[in-house]
Every structure is written in structure tokens, then in C-alpha cells.
Design a protein around this motif. Structure first.
Motif, short mmCIF file in Angstrom:
data_model
loop_
_atom_site.label_atom_id
_atom_site.label_comp_id
_atom_site.label_asym_id
_atom_site.label_seq_id
_atom_site.Cartn_x
_atom_site.Cartn_y
_atom_site.Cartn_z
N LEU A 7 12.67 8.82 -4.64
CA LEU A 7 12.49 7.51 -5.44
C LEU A 7 11.62 6.72 -4.69
O LEU A 7 10.73 6.00 -5.08
CB LEU A 7 13.55 6.91 -6.12
N TYR A 8 12.10 6.26 -3.35
CA TYR A 8 11.46 5.15 -2.69
C TYR A 8 10.79 5.44 -1.54
O TYR A 8 10.48 4.49 -0.66
CB TYR A 8 12.99 4.32 -2.19
N GLY A 9 10.78 6.67 -1.27
CA GLY A 9 10.03 7.17 0.04
C GLY A 9 8.59 6.63 -0.06
O GLY A 9 8.00 6.05 1.03
N PRO A 10 7.90 6.73 -1.21
CA PRO A 10 6.21 6.14 -1.13
C PRO A 10 6.33 4.62 -0.92
O PRO A 10 5.48 4.24 -0.04
CB PRO A 10 5.98 6.59 -2.49
N THR A 11 7.58 4.04 -1.40
CA THR A 11 7.36 2.43 -1.06
C THR A 11 7.46 2.21 0.40
O THR A 11 6.61 1.55 1.04
CB THR A 11 8.36 1.84 -1.83
N TYR A 12 8.43 3.04 1.12
CA TYR A 12 8.56 2.80 2.59
C TYR A 12 7.47 3.28 3.35
O TYR A 12 7.08 2.78 4.23
CB TYR A 12 9.68 3.55 2.92
N THR A 13 6.91 4.44 2.79
CA THR A 13 5.56 4.85 3.56
C THR A 13 4.63 3.79 3.48
O THR A 13 3.80 3.24 4.52
CB THR A 13 4.95 6.03 2.89
N VAL A 14 4.29 3.00 2.32
CA VAL A 14 3.26 1.97 2.08
C VAL A 14 3.41 0.92 3.16
O VAL A 14 2.52 0.40 3.84
CB VAL A 14 3.01 1.64 0.56
N LEU A 15 4.82 0.66 3.29
CA LEU A 15 5.31 -0.45 3.89
C LEU A 15 5.01 -0.57 5.27
O LEU A 15 4.59 -0.97 6.25
CB LEU A 15 6.66 -0.96 3.56
N ASP A 16 5.38 0.96 5.84
CA ASP A 16 5.10 1.31 7.17
C ASP A 16 3.70 1.20 7.42
O ASP A 16 3.09 0.71 8.70
CB ASP A 16 5.67 2.70 7.25
N ILE A 17 2.68 1.64 6.85
CA ILE A 17 1.51 1.57 7.06
C ILE A 17 0.80 0.19 7.13
O ILE A 17 0.02 -0.22 7.88
CB ILE A 17 0.37 2.33 5.75
N LEU A 18 1.39 -0.63 6.04
CA LEU A 18 0.94 -2.20 6.13
C LEU A 18 1.42 -2.78 7.35
O LEU A 18 0.55 -3.39 8.13
CB LEU A 18 1.52 -2.86 4.75
N GLN A 19 2.55 -2.35 7.80
CA GLN A 19 3.16 -3.11 9.28
C GLN A 19 2.13 -2.45 10.28
O GLN A 19 1.79 -3.27 11.38
CB GLN A 19 4.51 -2.84 9.39
N LYS A 20 1.79 -1.35 10.60
CA LYS A 20 1.24 -0.67 11.54
C LYS A 20 -0.26 -1.17 11.51
O LYS A 20 -0.91 -1.53 12.45
CB LYS A 20 1.03 0.98 11.50
#
Length: 94
Positions: A7-20
Motif C-alpha cells: 500500500l505505502y511502498g510507492p509513497t516512501y519511494t517517492v519521498l526517498d527520491i525527493l530527499q536524495k
């Protein structure tokens, strides 16, 4: 936990990319601040938090946002002061 990741994996992936991308240096942070002025960015952010998943609103607006992002990153790198050197010798001795 697999259900949660699904459910939430894509959200955390996007947040990780934004942070990097946007927290790597001063130029990138300046670009992020400039992008946050966009009404589209604000709406997508609000909807994503509200519905707990990344919202893909409009493919055309997403492409425009990509162009704005690249432009803001170029501008941010051009005008930002370099990051200051960080040194903490006392902490490194522990």
C-alpha cells in the motif's frame, strides 16, 4: 508487513527520491523551495497526504512539473552558495 509495503511502498519511494534529489546541497534546497510555490505541487502534496498514497493528477501537468523541476535545479545550482565544510573533531574522537 507485506500488505503495508504494497500500500505505502510507492509513497516512501517517492519521498526517498525527493530527499536524495532536493536535500543533497544548497542549490537543490533552493530549487525545492521554489517548486513549493507551485499551486500544482501544493495540490498534489495535499492530496497525497490526505489519501495516504502518491496522487497522479494530470499527466500533462506532471510533464510541466518535470520541466519546472529541471529548470529550478539548474537555477538553484547556479545561484546557491556552496555548502559549508562541516567538521566536528571532538565528536569524531569518540
Amino acid at each position: 508487513i507485506a500488505d503495508h509495503d504494497k500500500l505505502y511502498g510507492p509513497t516512501y519511494t517517492v519521498l526517498d527520491i525527493l530527499q536524495k534529489v532536493f536535500y543533497s546541497n544548497n542549490g537543490a534546497r533552493e530549487a525545492f523551495v521554489e517548486l513549493c510555490n507551485s499551486k500544482y505541487v501544493q495540490q498534489v502534496t495535499f492530496d497525497s497526504y490526505l489519501y495516504k498514497k502518491v496522487q497522479g493528477n494530470n499527466p500533462l501537468d506532471d510533464l510541466k512539473l518535470l520541466g519546472e523541476t529541471i529548470g529550478c535545479l539548474i537555477k538553484g545550482y547556479a545561484i546557491a552558495e556552496p555548502d559549508a565544510e562541516f567538521s566536528n573533531p571532538v565528536e569524531s574522537l569518540k
